[in-house]
Enzyme design. Structure first.
Site, short mmCIF file in Angstrom:
data_model
loop_
_atom_site.label_atom_id
_atom_site.label_comp_id
_atom_site.label_asym_id
_atom_site.label_seq_id
_atom_site.Cartn_x
_atom_site.Cartn_y
_atom_site.Cartn_z
N TRP A 1 9.44 34.35 -11.37
CA TRP A 1 9.08 33.60 -12.51
C TRP A 1 7.47 33.53 -12.93
O TRP A 1 7.03 33.15 -14.01
CB TRP A 1 9.21 31.90 -12.33
CG TRP A 1 8.67 31.45 -11.07
CD1 TRP A 1 9.55 31.29 -9.85
CD2 TRP A 1 7.34 31.21 -10.61
NE1 TRP A 1 8.80 30.82 -8.80
CE2 TRP A 1 7.53 30.87 -9.22
CE3 TRP A 1 6.38 31.13 -11.35
CZ2 TRP A 1 6.52 30.30 -8.57
CZ3 TRP A 1 5.09 30.77 -10.35
CH2 TRP A 1 5.09 30.43 -9.09
N ASN A 2 6.85 34.14 -11.90
CA ASN A 2 5.23 33.86 -11.97
C ASN A 2 4.58 34.91 -13.47
O ASN A 2 3.73 34.47 -13.81
CB ASN A 2 4.46 33.88 -10.90
CG ASN A 2 4.71 35.39 -10.18
OD1 ASN A 2 5.58 36.16 -10.34
ND2 ASN A 2 3.86 35.74 -9.22
N LYS B 1 18.42 39.86 -12.93
CA LYS B 1 18.75 38.56 -12.38
C LYS B 1 17.59 37.97 -12.31
O LYS B 1 16.61 38.15 -11.40
CB LYS B 1 19.60 38.75 -11.05
CG LYS B 1 19.78 37.33 -10.53
CD LYS B 1 18.67 36.70 -9.92
CE LYS B 1 19.14 35.13 -9.44
NZ LYS B 1 17.83 34.24 -9.22
N HIS B 2 16.83 37.03 -13.20
CA HIS B 2 15.67 36.55 -13.45
C HIS B 2 15.64 35.11 -12.69
O HIS B 2 16.62 34.47 -12.16
CB HIS B 2 15.23 36.56 -14.79
CG HIS B 2 13.90 36.67 -14.98
ND1 HIS B 2 12.67 36.49 -14.12
CD2 HIS B 2 12.95 37.30 -16.20
CE1 HIS B 2 11.62 36.84 -14.25
NE2 HIS B 2 11.79 37.23 -15.74
N GLY C 1 9.20 39.03 -5.09
CA GLY C 1 9.49 37.55 -4.52
C GLY C 1 8.77 37.31 -3.46
O GLY C 1 7.94 38.08 -2.81
N GLU D 1 8.43 44.27 -3.75
CA GLU D 1 7.42 43.72 -3.80
C GLU D 1 7.06 42.02 -3.53
O GLU D 1 7.74 41.51 -4.10
CB GLU D 1 6.59 44.10 -5.13
CG GLU D 1 5.05 44.06 -5.49
CD GLU D 1 4.61 42.62 -5.74
OE1 GLU D 1 4.22 41.87 -4.71
OE2 GLU D 1 4.81 42.29 -6.73
N CYS E 1 0.70 37.07 -6.47
CA CYS E 1 0.80 37.63 -5.01
C CYS E 1 -0.55 38.44 -4.84
O CYS E 1 -0.72 38.67 -3.60
CB CYS E 1 1.96 38.74 -4.89
SG CYS E 1 2.09 39.86 -6.44
#
Length: 453
Positions: A128-129, A152-153, A204, A226, A260
Site C-alpha cells: 500500500w505504501n 493482488k493489491h 512487502g 523486494e 523500505c
C-alpha cells in the site's frame, strides 16, 4: 474488504471479495490473452504504454487524491508518484525492444544465440505504501516483454488497484491481459499454486516474502521479492553536516516514513555526533503532520492504526531497553493514524530500533568511534536493501559504497531512491532479484539458448 481513510477513520469504500470460480476464470482468460499479446510487435506494445503514461499525467491530481484518501499520502507526493509511473512506462516503451534483442554468442555451432521469450502470466502482490509506483515498475517491463499480469493489491488500496486497471485498459491493454483480483491471504496462496500462474513478484515485508517464496518454491515458480530494509546512512568526519541532515530527514519522512529505502539508522562518527544530532532534531521538529489534503502538511497519517500501534510498540520497547527519545514518541490525541516525527538516540544492539525495520517517521541516531565502526554497525543487520555515505572525500566514499557496504543500492551524498534506468533490489532478507533497468525486464523472460549446425 474496506478502504478506511487513515486521516479521518471514515470508511471510503467497501469491496466484495472474489470467489474461487471467478479467480479461476480470470487467470484462464489471462493465459489465453497472453498467447495473443506476445505475438504483438514491440511497437504496438510501446504505443499502449506511451498512452498509459499520458493518462497518468493527465489524471495525476485525481490519483493523488485517491492515494491521500486510501493511505494518507500528502497530495504533492501523490502527484509525483503518478508522474514517476508515467516515466517508467515511457522508459520501457522506448527501451524494451533493445533490451530483449537476440544476443549472439560464439560457440562450436554454426550459429548460437540467446533469445528472450515471455514467461506467461505473472502474479504481482503489491503493498500500500506506493500504491501506483510499485505496480507500474513491475507492470511496465512485464507487459512490454509480452507477459500477462494479475494484480493482488493491499486491501486498503483497492481503489488504487482498480484505478490502475482502468488506466491500462483505457490505454489499450486487452481487458483479460491485466486484471485486479480482490482476495484474502488464503486465496493468494491458492493463486500462486494455480497452473496458469508462471511467476510471482512481491513487494512487502520479509515475513510476507518468506510465505510467498515458500509456496512458489514448492511449485518451482520464479519469484522476485523486494522486501524490508533498515537502511544505514553513514555520516563520516568530513561530511557536510547541514546537507547530510537535510538529506537524511527528507529520506526518513518521505511518505510519512513508510518507505523500505528510507534513512532508518543514521550512523555518525563521534566528532560530528552532537552537531549532527541537533541539526536532525531541529529539522524533524519543523515537520508538520496533519491532513494530507492541506498545503502545509509535511507528513500525513500512517496508512492504518494497527501499523501505528506496531511502530509505537517498537519505540516504547527500544526506550525500555535504554534508548533515549529526544523528539516525539507519543501518539497524538486526535482522529486518524498520525504519529509524530520521532528521534531516538543511545540506540544499541538488541533494541527494535537497531534490529528491526521501523516503518514510520522514526529515526535512530547512532554514535560510533570512527569509520571502521560505522561500516561494522551499518552491516550488522539482517537487511540489505539500501545504504548511503556522506563525505567530502568522494573517492573514499565511493570505495566504501562499492566495496564495503552490504546492500543492493548504495548512494553517496544523497538518499536512496529508485530510478527506471538503474537496477533496484536487495540482498540478505531484503529480497531476491532486481526491478527496473534492463535487469528488471530480464526477470520475467525465458533466456532461451538456440544452437544451430
Amino acid at each position: 474488504m474496506k478502504s478506511i481513510n487513515p486521516a479521518t477513520d471514515e470508511v471510503e469504500a467497501t469491496y466484495e471479495q472474489m470467489d474461487d470460480q471467478t479467480l479461476d476464470h480470470i487467470i484462464n482468460d489471462a493465459v489465453q490473452a497472453q498467447e495473443e499479446w506476445q505475438k504483438r510487435s514491440f511497437d504496438e506494445r510501446s504505443q499502449i504504454l506511451i498512452k498509459a503514461a499520458k493518462i497518468l499525467k493527465s489524471r495525476k491530481n485525481e490519483f493523488a487524491e485517491l492515494m491521500a484518501r486510501e493511505m494518507g499520502k500528502p497530495l504533492p507526493q501523490g502527484v509525483s508518484e503518478s508522474e514517476k509511473c508515467a516515466w517508467v512506462c515511457n522508459y520501457y516503451a522506448e527501451n524494451a525492444e533493445g533490451f530483449l534483442e537476440d544476443e549472439y554468442i560464439e560457440s562450436d555451432a554454426e550459429k548460437s544465440y540467446v533469445t528472450f521469450n515471455p514467461l506467461g502470466t505473472v502474479l504481482a502482490i503489491m503493498p500500500w505504501n506506493f500504491p501506483f509506483w510499485q505496480l507500474f515498475r513491475f507492470a511496465s517491463p512485464a507487459l512490454m516483454a509480452g507477459n500477462a499480469a494479475i494484480l493482488k493489491h493491499a486491501p486498503n488500496v483497492t481503489g488504487c488497484a482498480l484505478a490502475i486497471e482502468d488506466v491500462l485498459h483505457e490505454a489499450g491493454i486487452p481487458r483479460a491481459l491485466f486484471r485486479t483480483v480482490v482476495v484474502d491471504v488464503e486465496q493468494t496462496q491458492q493463486l500462486i499454486k494455480h497452473t496458469g500462474i508462471a511467476a510471482v513478484t512481491l513487494t512487502g515485508s520479509t515475513r510476507a516474502g518468506r510465505a510467498v517464496a515458500s509456496t512458489a518454491g514448492e511449485e518451482l515458480k520464479k519469484t522476485v521479492l523486494e522486501l524490508g530494509g533498515s537502511d544505514p546512512y553513514l555520516i563520516l568526519k568530513d561530511a557536510d553536516l547541514e546537507q547530510a541532515a537535510e538529506t537524511c530527514v527528507t529520506s526518513r519522512l518521505i511518505n510519512s516514513g513508510q518507505s523500505c529505502i528510507a534513512a532508518k539508522r543514521l550512523i555518525v562518527v563521534e566528532e560530528n555526533y552532537d552537531s549532527f544530532l541537533q541539526k536532525v532534531v531541529d529539522q524533524m521538529s519543523r515537520m508538520k503532520f496533519g491532513d494530507p489534503f492541506e498545503d502545509e502538511t509535511d507528513i500525513g497519517p500512517m496508512a492504518r492504526k494497527d501499523l501505528r500501534e506496531k511502530l509505537h510498540q517498537q519505540v516504547r520497547e527500544s526506550i525500555k531497553r535504554g534508548a533515549n527519545c529526544v523528539l516525539g514518541g507519543e501518539i497524538p490525541d486526535c482522529k486518524g493514524a498520525f504519529y509524530p516525527p520521532t528521534v531516538l538516540t543511545n540506540v544499541a544492539k538488541g533494541m527494535p530500533a537497531y534490529e528491526e525495520e521501523l516503518f514510520g517517521p522514526v529515526v535512530a541516531v547512532i554514535k560510533v568511534a570512527d569509520e571502521n565502526e560505522a561500516i561494522s554497525v551499518a552491516n550488522d543487520t539482517e537487511y540489505g536493501l539500501g545504504a548511503a555515505v556522506f563525505s567530502a572525500n568522494i573517492v573514499r566514499a565511493e570505495q566504501l559504497a562499492a566495496k564495503k557496504l552490504k546492500a543492493g543500492c548504495c548512494f553517496v551524498n544523497d538518499f536512496v531512491k529508485s530510478d527506471p534506468r538503474l537496477p533496484f533490489g536487495g540482498i540478505k532478507k531484503s529480497g531476491l532479484g532486481r526491478e527496473l533497468s534492463h535487469f528488471g525486464i530480464m526477470e520475467f523472460v525465458n533466456k532461451k539458448t538456440i544452437y544451430i549446425n
